[in-house]
Scaffold this motif. Structure first.
Motif, short mmCIF file in Angstrom:
data_model
loop_
_atom_site.label_atom_id
_atom_site.label_comp_id
_atom_site.label_asym_id
_atom_site.label_seq_id
_atom_site.Cartn_x
_atom_site.Cartn_y
_atom_site.Cartn_z
N LEU A 99 -17.14 -11.43 39.99
CA LEU A 99 -17.62 -12.27 38.93
C LEU A 99 -17.91 -11.94 37.89
O LEU A 99 -16.64 -12.29 36.57
N VAL A 100 -18.98 -11.23 37.55
CA VAL A 100 -18.67 -10.51 36.47
C VAL A 100 -16.91 -9.39 36.01
O VAL A 100 -16.53 -9.08 35.12
N ALA A 101 -17.06 -8.80 37.45
CA ALA A 101 -15.55 -8.44 37.28
C ALA A 101 -14.28 -8.55 37.26
O ALA A 101 -13.32 -7.83 36.25
N GLU A 216 -7.20 -8.37 42.15
CA GLU A 216 -8.48 -8.07 43.51
C GLU A 216 -9.83 -9.04 43.10
O GLU A 216 -9.94 -9.29 45.05
N ALA A 217 -10.19 -8.86 42.43
CA ALA A 217 -11.72 -9.65 42.13
C ALA A 217 -11.14 -11.59 42.65
O ALA A 217 -11.70 -12.01 43.31
N ALA A 218 -10.02 -12.08 42.18
CA ALA A 218 -9.63 -13.56 42.72
C ALA A 218 -9.67 -13.24 44.30
O ALA A 218 -9.89 -14.09 44.52
N HIS A 219 -8.76 -12.36 44.68
CA HIS A 219 -8.35 -12.07 45.67
C HIS A 219 -9.84 -12.58 47.09
O HIS A 219 -10.11 -12.68 47.79
N VAL A 220 -11.02 -11.34 46.25
CA VAL A 220 -11.85 -11.73 46.96
C VAL A 220 -12.51 -13.37 46.29
O VAL A 220 -12.84 -13.48 47.65
#
Length: 327
Positions: A99-101, A216-220
């Motif tokens: 989330l922070v990323a 990458e963060a959105a994919h997770v």
């Protein structure tokens, strides 16, 4: 059909985190040292950029700001790894980093766009730049970044956290090198437009970093299949290697935090097959061969319990994981 909650396959927990137990403490210290060095010099470089009038130094300081935050997140991820889950947060705090990323990526975009805007203005109306002090600050920045690189270089190469941290520091090295080149050109020729030009190049590097981070963060967060895994190939592997498993369907594979992979699936078993043994074998195979650290397997005989009819032969048509199957 009741779910089998067998956890005998959970020897993968030891398999998945063995390296972390060996390197975790030292890696945590390495990342913290790098974050402190990067963040501390970022302040000095920003002040140097304001004093000398160098946009290249300010651009590199912006990059170091982004990377010090990223290194801080990497340290925080190591810190959270040892915290247990709670009744409300049954998976623990792993997704805080993600989330922070994502938020961090948005902030980096804003910084980079500001640098590009400022560079355009300086190309239209050049401003004086103190090449000598700029060169000194840029060289100091390069030395600090080299120090950070060597601090991180001795860490666990298998850790995604450490690999990401090293990539951030390498980006800072490029930014410092660009500032050095700009300072040398200004000292040799007095041509100040080189400063905003190289600032834009550094900004493009920042934008690339930010986009990669956000993607990458959105994919997770969207619970996409981890890029290193192929859900359909895994399903076929289970069908061909686990005795008694005739078909695998309704399979979902996702990552909790970018490193801990999870799966849910239905395993259609042949008549007379021991469900406990089959589920245990599936979990062990997922852990040892595919790096999936937590799996929930629903054994079935005959009809699929979700459809009440024939099996859906695709290995996963559902849009999201069966969250009721988390164990």
């Amino acid at each position: 059909m009741a779910h089998t909650h067998d956890h005998s396959g959970h020897d993968h927990t030891r398999h998945d985190h063995r390296a972390g137990h060996v390197h975790g403490s030292t890696d945590k210290k390495r990342v913290l040292i790098a974050a402190c060095l990067t963040g501390g010099f970022m302040i000095a470089e920003a002040l140097g950029g304001l004093f000398t009038g160098s946009l290249a130094l300010l651009a590199d300081a912006g990059h170091m700001l982004a990377d010090s935050i990223a290194l801080g997140l990497a340290w925080y991820a190591f810190h959270l790894a040892g915290r247990p889950a709670t009744g409300r947060l049954t998976y623990g705090f792993g997704r805080v980093k993600t989330l922070v990323a994502y938020t961090n990526g948005i902030a980096i975009f804003v910084i980079a766009l500001w640098i590009v805007y400022e560079a355009w203005g300086r190309l239209q109306a050049p401003v004086p730049v103190l090449g000598g002090p700029m060169l000194v600050v840029a060289i100091l920045g390069l030395v600090v970044n080299i120090g950070c690189f060597f601090v991180l270089h001795g860490g666990d190469r298998e850790s995604l956290n450490m690999r990401g941290a090293i990539l951030h520091v390498l980006g800072d090295l490029l930014g410092s090198a660009a500032a050095i080149v700009a300072a040398l050109v200004i000292l040799a020729t007095g041509w100040t437009p080189i400063d905003p030009i190289l600032s834009v190049l550094v900004s493009l590097l920042i934008l690339y970093t930010a986009w990669s981070l956000m993607r990458e963060a959105a994919h997770v967060l969207l619970e996409g299949v981890p890029p290193t895994l192929d859900r359909d190939l895994i399903a076929r592997d289970l069908e061909t290697t686990i005795p008694g498993v005739r078909e695998v369907h309704h399979m979902h594979v996702w990552s909790l935090d970018g490193t801990s992979n999870m799966a849910t699936l239905h395993a259609c078993l042949g008549e007379g097959v021991d469900a406990y043994q089959a589920v245990s074998a599936v979990k062990k195979r997922l852990a040892r061969e595919h790096g999936i650290s937590h799996a929930t397997v629903e054994p079935e005989f005959g009809q699929c319990t979700d459809t009440g009819g024939d099996h859906d032969h695709d290995h996963g048509h559902d849009a999201a994981p069966h969250h009721g199957h988390y164990h």
